[in-house]
Design a protein around this motif. Structure first.
Motif, PDB file in Angstrom:
ATOM      1  N   THR A  63       0.804  -1.226   0.000  1.00  0.00           N
ATOM      2  CA  THR A  63       0.000   0.000   0.000  1.00  0.00           C
ATOM      3  C   THR A  63       0.836   1.275   0.000  1.00  0.00           C
ATOM      4  O   THR A  63       0.313   2.336  -0.319  1.00  0.00           O
ATOM      5  CB  THR A  63      -0.952   0.016   1.211  1.00  0.00           C
ATOM      6  OG1 THR A  63      -0.180  -0.103   2.405  1.00  0.00           O
ATOM      7  CG2 THR A  63      -1.959  -1.111   1.126  1.00  0.00           C
ATOM      8  N   GLU A  64       2.104   1.201   0.344  1.00  0.00           N
ATOM      9  CA  GLU A  64       2.895   2.425   0.395  1.00  0.00           C
ATOM     10  C   GLU A  64       3.455   2.844  -0.974  1.00  0.00           C
ATOM     11  O   GLU A  64       4.065   3.892  -1.094  1.00  0.00           O
ATOM     12  CB  GLU A  64       4.024   2.303   1.424  1.00  0.00           C
ATOM     13  CG  GLU A  64       5.117   1.323   1.070  1.00  0.00           C
ATOM     14  CD  GLU A  64       4.821  -0.113   1.467  1.00  0.00           C
ATOM     15  OE1 GLU A  64       3.682  -0.420   1.889  1.00  0.00           O
ATOM     16  OE2 GLU A  64       5.714  -0.948   1.333  1.00  0.00           O
ATOM     17  N   GLN A  65       3.268   2.046  -1.980  1.00  0.00           N
ATOM     18  CA  GLN A  65       3.791   2.358  -3.302  1.00  0.00           C
ATOM     19  C   GLN A  65       2.816   3.247  -4.075  1.00  0.00           C
ATOM     20  O   GLN A  65       1.642   3.324  -3.760  1.00  0.00           O
ATOM     21  CB  GLN A  65       4.033   1.075  -4.092  1.00  0.00           C
ATOM     22  CG  GLN A  65       5.107   0.191  -3.501  1.00  0.00           C
ATOM     23  CD  GLN A  65       5.238  -1.111  -4.285  1.00  0.00           C
ATOM     24  OE1 GLN A  65       4.271  -1.620  -4.831  1.00  0.00           O
ATOM     25  NE2 GLN A  65       6.448  -1.636  -4.327  1.00  0.00           N
ATOM     26  N   VAL A  66       3.326   3.870  -5.092  1.00  0.00           N
ATOM     27  CA  VAL A  66       2.469   4.663  -5.973  1.00  0.00           C
ATOM     28  C   VAL A  66       1.569   3.712  -6.761  1.00  0.00           C
ATOM     29  O   VAL A  66       1.869   2.529  -6.905  1.00  0.00           O
ATOM     30  CB  VAL A  66       3.299   5.558  -6.929  1.00  0.00           C
ATOM     31  CG1 VAL A  66       4.090   6.597  -6.154  1.00  0.00           C
ATOM     32  CG2 VAL A  66       4.204   4.730  -7.804  1.00  0.00           C
ATOM     33  N   GLN A  67       0.479   4.233  -7.289  1.00  0.00           N
ATOM     34  CA  GLN A  67      -0.522   3.391  -7.944  1.00  0.00           C
ATOM     35  C   GLN A  67       0.033   2.545  -9.083  1.00  0.00           C
ATOM     36  O   GLN A  67      -0.317   1.382  -9.218  1.00  0.00           O
ATOM     37  CB  GLN A  67      -1.682   4.243  -8.439  1.00  0.00           C
ATOM     38  CG  GLN A  67      -2.594   4.685  -7.336  1.00  0.00           C
ATOM     39  CD  GLN A  67      -3.760   5.499  -7.862  1.00  0.00           C
ATOM     40  OE1 GLN A  67      -3.731   6.020  -8.969  1.00  0.00           O
ATOM     41  NE2 GLN A  67      -4.798   5.601  -7.052  1.00  0.00           N
ATOM     42  N   GLN A  68       0.886   3.128  -9.912  1.00  0.00           N
ATOM     43  CA  GLN A  68       1.407   2.346 -11.029  1.00  0.00           C
ATOM     44  C   GLN A  68       2.214   1.159 -10.515  1.00  0.00           C
ATOM     45  O   GLN A  68       2.103   0.051 -11.053  1.00  0.00           O
ATOM     46  CB  GLN A  68       2.255   3.200 -11.975  1.00  0.00           C
ATOM     47  CG  GLN A  68       2.667   2.410 -13.210  1.00  0.00           C
ATOM     48  CD  GLN A  68       3.379   3.250 -14.254  1.00  0.00           C
ATOM     49  OE1 GLN A  68       3.771   4.388 -13.994  1.00  0.00           O
ATOM     50  NE2 GLN A  68       3.549   2.703 -15.439  1.00  0.00           N
ATOM     51  N   ALA A  69       2.999   1.359  -9.464  1.00  0.00           N
ATOM     52  CA  ALA A  69       3.779   0.261  -8.889  1.00  0.00           C
ATOM     53  C   ALA A  69       2.849  -0.771  -8.244  1.00  0.00           C
ATOM     54  O   ALA A  69       3.094  -1.979  -8.346  1.00  0.00           O
ATOM     55  CB  ALA A  69       4.776   0.792  -7.880  1.00  0.00           C
ATOM     56  N   GLN A  70       1.802  -0.304  -7.574  1.00  0.00           N
ATOM     57  CA  GLN A  70       0.835  -1.231  -6.993  1.00  0.00           C
ATOM     58  C   GLN A  70       0.172  -2.066  -8.080  1.00  0.00           C
ATOM     59  O   GLN A  70       0.027  -3.281  -7.937  1.00  0.00           O
ATOM     60  CB  GLN A  70      -0.255  -0.470  -6.228  1.00  0.00           C
ATOM     61  CG  GLN A  70       0.191   0.096  -4.918  1.00  0.00           C
ATOM     62  CD  GLN A  70      -0.953   0.822  -4.252  1.00  0.00           C
ATOM     63  OE1 GLN A  70      -1.619   1.650  -4.872  1.00  0.00           O
ATOM     64  NE2 GLN A  70      -1.188   0.516  -2.997  1.00  0.00           N
ATOM     65  N   LEU A  71      -0.227  -1.400  -9.154  1.00  0.00           N
ATOM     66  CA  LEU A  71      -0.887  -2.110 -10.242  1.00  0.00           C
ATOM     67  C   LEU A  71       0.083  -3.091 -10.904  1.00  0.00           C
ATOM     68  O   LEU A  71      -0.310  -4.195 -11.281  1.00  0.00           O
ATOM     69  CB  LEU A  71      -1.447  -1.126 -11.271  1.00  0.00           C
ATOM     70  CG  LEU A  71      -2.476  -1.724 -12.225  1.00  0.00           C
ATOM     71  CD1 LEU A  71      -3.729  -2.166 -11.483  1.00  0.00           C
ATOM     72  CD2 LEU A  71      -2.838  -0.733 -13.312  1.00  0.00           C
ATOM     73  N   ARG A  72       1.331  -2.708 -11.013  1.00  0.00           N
ATOM     74  CA  ARG A  72       2.328  -3.620 -11.590  1.00  0.00           C
ATOM     75  C   ARG A  72       2.474  -4.864 -10.716  1.00  0.00           C
ATOM     76  O   ARG A  72       2.541  -5.988 -11.212  1.00  0.00           O
ATOM     77  CB  ARG A  72       3.686  -2.938 -11.769  1.00  0.00           C
ATOM     78  CG  ARG A  72       4.697  -3.851 -12.475  1.00  0.00           C
ATOM     79  CD  ARG A  72       6.002  -3.151 -12.770  1.00  0.00           C
ATOM     80  NE  ARG A  72       5.870  -2.025 -13.658  1.00  0.00           N
ATOM     81  CZ  ARG A  72       5.807  -2.086 -14.991  1.00  0.00           C
ATOM     82  NH1 ARG A  72       5.843  -3.253 -15.598  1.00  0.00           N
ATOM     83  NH2 ARG A  72       5.717  -0.997 -15.712  1.00  0.00           N
ATOM     84  N   ARG A  73       2.494  -4.697  -9.387  1.00  0.00           N
ATOM     85  CA  ARG A  73       2.584  -5.853  -8.479  1.00  0.00           C
ATOM     86  C   ARG A  73       1.323  -6.713  -8.586  1.00  0.00           C
ATOM     87  O   ARG A  73       1.401  -7.935  -8.541  1.00  0.00           O
ATOM     88  CB  ARG A  73       2.790  -5.393  -7.034  1.00  0.00           C
ATOM     89  CG  ARG A  73       4.157  -4.782  -6.784  1.00  0.00           C
ATOM     90  CD  ARG A  73       5.311  -5.759  -6.983  1.00  0.00           C
ATOM     91  NE  ARG A  73       5.205  -6.839  -6.028  1.00  0.00           N
ATOM     92  CZ  ARG A  73       5.498  -8.120  -6.285  1.00  0.00           C
ATOM     93  NH1 ARG A  73       5.962  -8.464  -7.454  1.00  0.00           N
ATOM     94  NH2 ARG A  73       5.348  -9.040  -5.379  1.00  0.00           N
ATOM     95  N   LEU A  74       0.163  -6.072  -8.732  1.00  0.00           N
ATOM     96  CA  LEU A  74      -1.075  -6.811  -8.942  1.00  0.00           C
ATOM     97  C   LEU A  74      -0.935  -7.672 -10.189  1.00  0.00           C
ATOM     98  O   LEU A  74      -1.196  -8.873 -10.170  1.00  0.00           O
ATOM     99  CB  LEU A  74      -2.243  -5.832  -9.081  1.00  0.00           C
ATOM    100  CG  LEU A  74      -3.634  -6.406  -9.357  1.00  0.00           C
ATOM    101  CD1 LEU A  74      -4.692  -5.516  -8.717  1.00  0.00           C
ATOM    102  CD2 LEU A  74      -3.917  -6.548 -10.836  1.00  0.00           C
ATOM    103  N   TRP A  75      -0.512  -7.043 -11.274  1.00  0.00           N
ATOM    104  CA  TRP A  75      -0.340  -7.725 -12.567  1.00  0.00           C
ATOM    105  C   TRP A  75       0.644  -8.884 -12.443  1.00  0.00           C
ATOM    106  O   TRP A  75       0.347 -10.014 -12.829  1.00  0.00           O
ATOM    107  CB  TRP A  75       0.144  -6.711 -13.598  1.00  0.00           C
ATOM    108  CG  TRP A  75       0.432  -7.266 -14.952  1.00  0.00           C
ATOM    109  CD1 TRP A  75       1.630  -7.707 -15.432  1.00  0.00           C
ATOM    110  CD2 TRP A  75      -0.506  -7.441 -16.015  1.00  0.00           C
ATOM    111  NE1 TRP A  75       1.498  -8.140 -16.731  1.00  0.00           N
ATOM    112  CE2 TRP A  75       0.190  -7.984 -17.110  1.00  0.00           C
ATOM    113  CE3 TRP A  75      -1.869  -7.186 -16.150  1.00  0.00           C
ATOM    114  CZ2 TRP A  75      -0.420  -8.281 -18.318  1.00  0.00           C
ATOM    115  CZ3 TRP A  75      -2.482  -7.471 -17.359  1.00  0.00           C
ATOM    116  CH2 TRP A  75      -1.763  -8.024 -18.425  1.00  0.00           C
ATOM    117  N   GLU A  76       1.814  -8.602 -11.902  1.00  0.00           N
ATOM    118  CA  GLU A  76       2.870  -9.623 -11.830  1.00  0.00           C
ATOM    119  C   GLU A  76       2.470 -10.801 -10.951  1.00  0.00           C
ATOM    120  O   GLU A  76       2.751 -11.958 -11.292  1.00  0.00           O
ATOM    121  CB  GLU A  76       4.170  -8.997 -11.325  1.00  0.00           C
ATOM    122  CG  GLU A  76       4.796  -8.046 -12.323  1.00  0.00           C
ATOM    123  CD  GLU A  76       5.949  -7.243 -11.753  1.00  0.00           C
ATOM    124  OE1 GLU A  76       6.173  -7.283 -10.514  1.00  0.00           O
ATOM    125  OE2 GLU A  76       6.620  -6.554 -12.541  1.00  0.00           O
TER     126      GLU A  76
END
Length: 175
Positions: A63-76
């Protein structure tokens, strides 16, 4: 439920309970000791698979990451789960389109994935999909993940490039 997932992946929701019992190594009638009907078995299998996938993805999204990084982790993490558990992914795909899965079961699954759906909705809030229902936008993402996994499996040499391109396409579609 693990046996049900294997046979649903292979034969769809039409897999016979006798086959499921044999795969599980139990007498056919004992299935109905735990599940009143085949539909209940399928719904509980769907929930178990969805819960495993959802828990895996939620755990990966910091949750501490920016949205694009969060979405990338979701994707990966979603891609990784699908690649590492192809039988579960196929079973979930079969169950997801089955009319045997009740609206109540789908609602439970959707509620558990709410943090992920909310992230997708937040990312898409400024894009062309902003006014569309959250479940629809989440389904678009799910479809992109599924297609990406299938193409990665068909082209293992290009898997990393396919995953990266798939993420970029999803990002652009959402934003």
């Amino acid at each position: 439920m693990a046996a049900a997932a294997i046979l649903v992946a292979q034969h769809g929701v039409g897999a016979a309970t006798a086959q499921i019992a044999k795969q599980a190594g139990v007498p056919h009638g004992s299935i109905f000791t735990y599940f009143e009907t085949k539909a209940e078995l399928l719904n509980r299998t769907y929930l178990a698979l969805k819960a495993e996938l959802t828990d895996t993805v939620i755990e990966a999204v910091a949750t501490e990451q920016v949205q694009q990084a969060q979405l990338r982790r979701l994707w990966e993490s979603w891609i990784s789960w699908g690649v590492h558990y192809p039988v579960k992914r196929r079973a979930l795909g079969q169950l997801s389109v089955s009319d045997q899965i009740t609206p109540e079961t789908r609602a439970i699954s959707y509620a558990a994935a709410k943090p992920l759906v909310d992230l997708i909705h937040q990312v898409s809030a400024g894009g062309s999909l902003r006014d569309l229902p959250k479940p629809y936008v989440a389904s678009l993402v799910e479809t992109m993940v599924t297609i990406t996994i299938e193409h990665m499996s068909d082209n293992p040499v290009q898997a990393a490039a396919i995953s990266a391109s798939g993420f970029e396409a999803m990002w652009k579609a959402l934003t």
